[in-house]
Each structure stands twice: as C-alpha cells, then as structure tokens.
Design a protein around this motif. Sequence first.
Motif, mmCIF file in Angstrom:
data_model
loop_
_atom_site.group_PDB
_atom_site.id
_atom_site.type_symbol
_atom_site.label_atom_id
_atom_site.label_comp_id
_atom_site.label_asym_id
_atom_site.label_seq_id
_atom_site.Cartn_x
_atom_site.Cartn_y
_atom_site.Cartn_z
ATOM 1 N N GLN A 180 48.632 47.117 28.701
ATOM 2 C CA GLN A 180 49.419 47.828 27.704
ATOM 3 C C GLN A 180 49.426 49.327 27.980
ATOM 4 N N LEU A 181 48.383 49.822 28.656
ATOM 5 C CA LEU A 181 48.234 51.255 28.841
ATOM 6 C C LEU A 181 48.838 51.743 30.145
ATOM 7 N N SER A 182 49.213 50.862 31.048
ATOM 8 C CA SER A 182 49.683 51.320 32.353
ATOM 9 C C SER A 182 51.062 50.772 32.662
ATOM 10 N N GLN A 183 51.125 49.641 33.362
ATOM 11 C CA GLN A 183 52.400 49.130 33.842
ATOM 12 C C GLN A 183 53.023 48.200 32.796
ATOM 13 N N MET A 184 53.635 48.778 31.793
ATOM 14 C CA MET A 184 54.198 47.984 30.713
ATOM 15 C C MET A 184 55.582 47.474 31.079
ATOM 16 N N VAL A 243 58.129 47.610 23.787
ATOM 17 C CA VAL A 243 58.627 47.454 22.417
ATOM 18 C C VAL A 243 57.471 47.191 21.455
ATOM 19 N N THR A 244 56.522 46.351 21.879
ATOM 20 C CA THR A 244 55.361 46.057 21.037
ATOM 21 C C THR A 244 54.579 47.323 20.720
ATOM 22 N N GLY A 245 54.356 48.138 21.730
ATOM 23 C CA GLY A 245 53.622 49.386 21.526
ATOM 24 C C GLY A 245 54.334 50.326 20.575
ATOM 25 N N VAL A 246 55.670 50.442 20.726
ATOM 26 C CA VAL A 246 56.446 51.321 19.846
ATOM 27 C C VAL A 246 56.383 50.832 18.399
ATOM 28 N N VAL A 247 56.571 49.520 18.197
ATOM 29 C CA VAL A 247 56.578 48.969 16.837
ATOM 30 C C VAL A 247 55.207 49.120 16.181
ATOM 31 N N LEU A 248 54.146 48.828 16.916
ATOM 32 C CA LEU A 248 52.801 48.976 16.348
ATOM 33 C C LEU A 248 52.542 50.421 15.940
ATOM 34 N N GLY A 249 52.947 51.353 16.807
ATOM 35 C CA GLY A 249 52.790 52.757 16.457
ATOM 36 C C GLY A 249 53.592 53.135 15.231
ATOM 37 N N ILE A 305 51.005 40.154 13.210
ATOM 38 C CA ILE A 305 52.157 39.408 13.744
ATOM 39 C C ILE A 305 52.539 39.966 15.116
ATOM 40 N N TRP A 306 52.594 41.315 15.202
ATOM 41 C CA TRP A 306 52.958 41.938 16.473
ATOM 42 C C TRP A 306 51.833 41.863 17.498
ATOM 43 N N PHE A 307 50.656 41.411 17.069
ATOM 44 C CA PHE A 307 49.597 41.117 18.010
ATOM 45 C C PHE A 307 49.699 39.685 18.523
ATOM 46 N N PHE A 308 49.848 38.733 17.612
ATOM 47 C CA PHE A 308 49.836 37.331 18.003
ATOM 48 C C PHE A 308 51.038 36.958 18.873
ATOM 49 N N VAL A 309 52.197 37.540 18.583
ATOM 50 C CA VAL A 309 53.380 37.202 19.384
ATOM 51 C C VAL A 309 53.206 37.651 20.841
ATOM 52 N N PRO A 310 52.867 38.930 21.112
ATOM 53 C CA PRO A 310 52.634 39.320 22.517
ATOM 54 C C PRO A 310 51.473 38.564 23.155
ATOM 55 N N SER A 328 53.918 29.731 32.959
ATOM 56 C CA SER A 328 55.328 29.449 33.222
ATOM 57 C C SER A 328 55.961 30.595 33.997
ATOM 58 N N LYS A 329 56.393 30.313 35.222
ATOM 59 C CA LYS A 329 57.042 31.320 36.052
ATOM 60 C C LYS A 329 58.375 31.754 35.448
ATOM 61 N N SER A 330 59.170 30.804 34.942
ATOM 62 C CA SER A 330 60.474 31.144 34.376
ATOM 63 C C SER A 330 60.322 32.004 33.127
ATOM 64 N N PHE A 331 59.353 31.663 32.269
ATOM 65 C CA PHE A 331 59.118 32.467 31.069
ATOM 66 C C PHE A 331 58.615 33.849 31.467
ATOM 67 N N ARG A 332 57.767 33.912 32.484
ATOM 68 C CA ARG A 332 57.251 35.197 32.944
ATOM 69 C C ARG A 332 58.375 36.074 33.474
ATOM 70 N N ASN A 333 59.301 35.470 34.199
ATOM 71 C CA ASN A 333 60.447 36.237 34.706
ATOM 72 C C ASN A 333 61.302 36.766 33.558
ATOM 73 N N PHE A 334 61.445 35.948 32.490
ATOM 74 C CA PHE A 334 62.262 36.365 31.351
ATOM 75 C C PHE A 334 61.603 37.511 30.586
ATOM 76 N N VAL A 335 60.280 37.393 30.373
ATOM 77 C CA VAL A 335 59.575 38.393 29.569
ATOM 78 C C VAL A 335 59.267 39.649 30.373
ATOM 79 N N GLU A 336 58.732 39.477 31.573
ATOM 80 C CA GLU A 336 58.265 40.614 32.351
ATOM 81 C C GLU A 336 59.303 41.125 33.348
ATOM 82 N N GLY A 337 60.324 40.305 33.627
ATOM 83 C CA GLY A 337 61.317 40.713 34.607
ATOM 84 C C GLY A 337 60.917 40.292 36.012
#
Length: 288
Positions: A32-36, A42-48, A71-76, A86-95
């Motif tokens: 969360q602190l480096s390569q986001m 988005v999670t970091g911005v919303v939590l802040g 909620i914003w903890f459990f979802v991420p 899941s490689k496909s889910f990882r590609n969708f979430v992380e790019g």
Amino acid sequence: MPDFPEWLEVILRSLILMVVLFTITKILGSKQLSQMNVFEYVTGVVLGGIVAIHTFDPNSHIIYAIIAMLIWFFVPFAAQKIALKSKSFRNFVEGKSTVFIQDGKIMEDNLKKQGYSTDDLLEKLRQRDVFLADDVEFAVLEPDGTLNVLPKRENRPLTAKDLGIKLAPQKEPQTVIMDGKVLYESLANLNLNLAWLETELEKLNVSIENVFLGQADTDGQLYVDLFDDTIAVPSPNEKPLLLATMKKCQADLELFALATENSQSKTLYQTNSKKLQAAIDKIEKYLN
C-alpha cells in the motif's frame, strides 16, 4: 461519544481513527505504501477521506467511520487473497504489463493503448539512463507505471560471467553495531562472534560504545563510523596485508633457494615457492 468539548472530541477521534487506519494499513501490507495499483490507490484515498470527514465533524458517529473503514479494509483484503489464486482476477484488479519495445522495435499500438506519446516513451527511457531508443532490446511498462528496460547485449555492462571469472559467493553486509550497541543476530548471520568484534575494534583502538555504526562483510572486514566525526578511522586492510604477506613469503622462499648450497633444501624451497605462487595466482583477484 460522551459530551466533550469539541477540541477534545477532535483529538480523541483523531487518535482512535489513526490507530484504526494504521492497523488496516499494516494488515494490508507495505505494498500500500509503495507500488500501488489503481484499486489500492482508490482504497487509500477513500480511507483517508473517511478519517478526515469523521475527525472534524462532531455530529457524525465515530462508529460509522469505523464500519466504513472496516468495509474498505475487508474488500481490498479479500481482493488480495483472490488475486493470489486467480491470474485473470489479478490482471483485472492490478493490471497487466505492456510491452513498449520488443526485439528492438517500438510497439506503437501498445503505446496508444496506454495513452503514451513518443515523447513520454523517450522520457521514461531517459529516466533509465537510456538516451537512444535503438539501444533497447526490450522495454515493458509495469502496472505501477515503471518502465523496465533491457538494453541490447552490446550495450550492457560487462559482468564477471561475460569474462569467464568465477567469484566466491557473497552475502549482504550486516550491521553489527548501531548506536554503540552490538547486534548479536547480525554477527551470527556472518558466523562471527563478540570476541571477533572486540579483536577488530582493538586493532582500530576503538571501543564499542564510541561506534555510531559498524558493518561487517562476508570477508570478515569491519567498517566503523564513530560518534566523534573529528576522529578518522582507517579503512580495513586485512586483505591487502594478507596478499602482501603471501608475496613476501614466496619471495623469501626464492631467496632461501638461491642462498642454500644444499640441493635437497634448494629443491624443497623451490617446490614450496611454486605452490605458494600458484595459491597467490588463484586468490589474488579476491584480495586486490
């Protein structure tokens, strides 16, 4: 919360939400602190935002802030666990990584997909100390926006492997003294002990409590920085001294062979001189 003066309530809310946010960030990990990626950003911005709003609004219930943060903890957190499996889910979430240069050829279509112009590509290359696109064999844009570059073979620095030189294995240097205190675990990582450390410091005429920082490498050489910056500490010289001593011994054997008239002794000196010279030839590159 009970009735408090507003300034005190702001302080209490800040402390409570700071602890919750710190805990969430630690559990989600240092990523969360480096390569986001976008999701983590988005999670970091919303939590802040949640923390900021509920800190300064005395009319809001702090329990709502904690629920929203959870909620914003459990979802991420769940997304991280699913992405690991899941490689496909990882590609969708992380790019996914995008190839910009392959086999020395710029992939124009991939540049356009990522919204990169030629100037953007050249800027990224310059950040990697590459000023000519033709020098690049392969370049890939990572999901976090970093451009990793593989220069063409003729443009890469020579390595020991290229020169056919075999090097001894080497561990990372260890910090063995910090703020005048010995770090015993670091010593053990290098298979060293307190007696060795005290001996090395005695050679430098330095006591442990006067050392601000002390580091040792795999060759058993100690580098120290003292609290008193006016005192100069000599650099480690064990390896040069060892090489000089071996060369002196080899030269002495040659002299003894020339000086003696006893054929048996002459043969013995010459044989050992050759053996010592062979040993010097093998390790000289490690001691220089």
